[in-house]
Design a protein around this motif. Structure first.
Motif, PDB file in Angstrom:
ATOM      1  N   ALA A  45     -21.604 -13.767   9.877  1.00  0.00           N
ATOM      2  CA  ALA A  45     -20.630 -12.808   9.340  1.00  0.00           C
ATOM      3  C   ALA A  45     -19.196 -13.071   9.782  1.00  0.00           C
ATOM      4  O   ALA A  45     -18.325 -12.230   9.565  1.00  0.00           O
ATOM      5  N   GLN A  46     -18.911 -14.227  10.362  1.00  0.00           N
ATOM      6  CA  GLN A  46     -17.559 -14.474  10.855  1.00  0.00           C
ATOM      7  C   GLN A  46     -16.498 -14.292   9.775  1.00  0.00           C
ATOM      8  O   GLN A  46     -15.465 -13.668  10.013  1.00  0.00           O
ATOM      9  N   ASP A  55     -16.427 -10.246  -0.554  1.00  0.00           N
ATOM     10  CA  ASP A  55     -16.834 -11.543  -1.088  1.00  0.00           C
ATOM     11  C   ASP A  55     -17.340 -12.490   0.000  1.00  0.00           C
ATOM     12  O   ASP A  55     -17.981 -13.489  -0.303  1.00  0.00           O
ATOM     13  N   HIS A  56     -17.046 -12.180   1.263  1.00  0.00           N
ATOM     14  CA  HIS A  56     -17.501 -13.004   2.379  1.00  0.00           C
ATOM     15  C   HIS A  56     -18.668 -12.374   3.130  1.00  0.00           C
ATOM     16  O   HIS A  56     -19.117 -12.915   4.135  1.00  0.00           O
ATOM     17  N   ALA A  57     -19.135 -11.236   2.635  1.00  0.00           N
ATOM     18  CA  ALA A  57     -20.242 -10.528   3.278  1.00  0.00           C
ATOM     19  C   ALA A  57     -21.512 -10.687   2.458  1.00  0.00           C
ATOM     20  O   ALA A  57     -21.464 -10.966   1.262  1.00  0.00           O
ATOM     21  N   LEU A  58     -22.645 -10.505   3.108  1.00  0.00           N
ATOM     22  CA  LEU A  58     -23.919 -10.467   2.406  1.00  0.00           C
ATOM     23  C   LEU A  58     -24.049  -9.072   1.802  1.00  0.00           C
ATOM     24  O   LEU A  58     -23.959  -8.076   2.514  1.00  0.00           O
ATOM     25  N   ASN A  59     -24.236  -9.003   0.510  1.00  0.00           N
ATOM     26  CA  ASN A  59     -24.256  -7.713  -0.171  1.00  0.00           C
ATOM     27  C   ASN A  59     -25.656  -7.109  -0.095  1.00  0.00           C
ATOM     28  O   ASN A  59     -26.540  -7.440  -0.885  1.00  0.00           O
TER      29      ASN A  59
END
Length: 130
Positions: A45-46, A55-59
């Motif tokens: 998750a950096q 957009d950079h996270a796991l949904n």
């Protein structure tokens, strides 16, 4: 369970209660029953932390919706099969480094609150792009 290394996030979805056809007895084949789903999902998750950007996270909402649709739209003879199929759904997301799925079938045994099956999978964690 996966060790939480720096930058590794652990998402927990707790007690997702769904109804599906689960079991081998005639009554179970004809009538939907409750199942409780607990998911543990780890991913790097950096970038999400740094950029505060979805957009950079796991949904986890997308994953949960897929799990709901799959369970409610299918029939399962065994808890093992249901649990493996949910685990496979979660692991389809390349960002997932570790996942654990527990499925409870309430009142499956006369004197027990529930019976559950837990399965897990992992893949080598890769460093996310900066």
């Amino acid at each position: 369970m996966a060790k939480l290394d720096p930058g590794l996030a652990r998402i927990r979805v707790k007690d997702l209660r769904l109804r599906t056809y689960i079991g081998i007895n005639q009554d179970e084949i004809l009538n939907k029953q409750d199942v409780l789903i607990n998911l543990t999902i780890c991913y790097r998750a950096q970038a999400a932390v740094r950029d505060n950007d979805i957009d950079h996270a796991l949904n986890y909402r997308t994953i949960t919706k897929a799990v709901i649709a799959h369970i409610e739209d299918n029939r399962f003879a065994l808890l093992e099969r249901l649990t493996q199929e949910v685990l496979d759904l979660v692991m389809r997301h390349d960002a997932v480094t570790y996942a654990e799925v527990e499925v409870d079938k309430p009142h499956a045994l006369r004197f027990a609150e529930s019976v559950s099956i837990t399965l897990a999978a992992s893949r080598p964690a890769t460093t996310s792009p900066s």
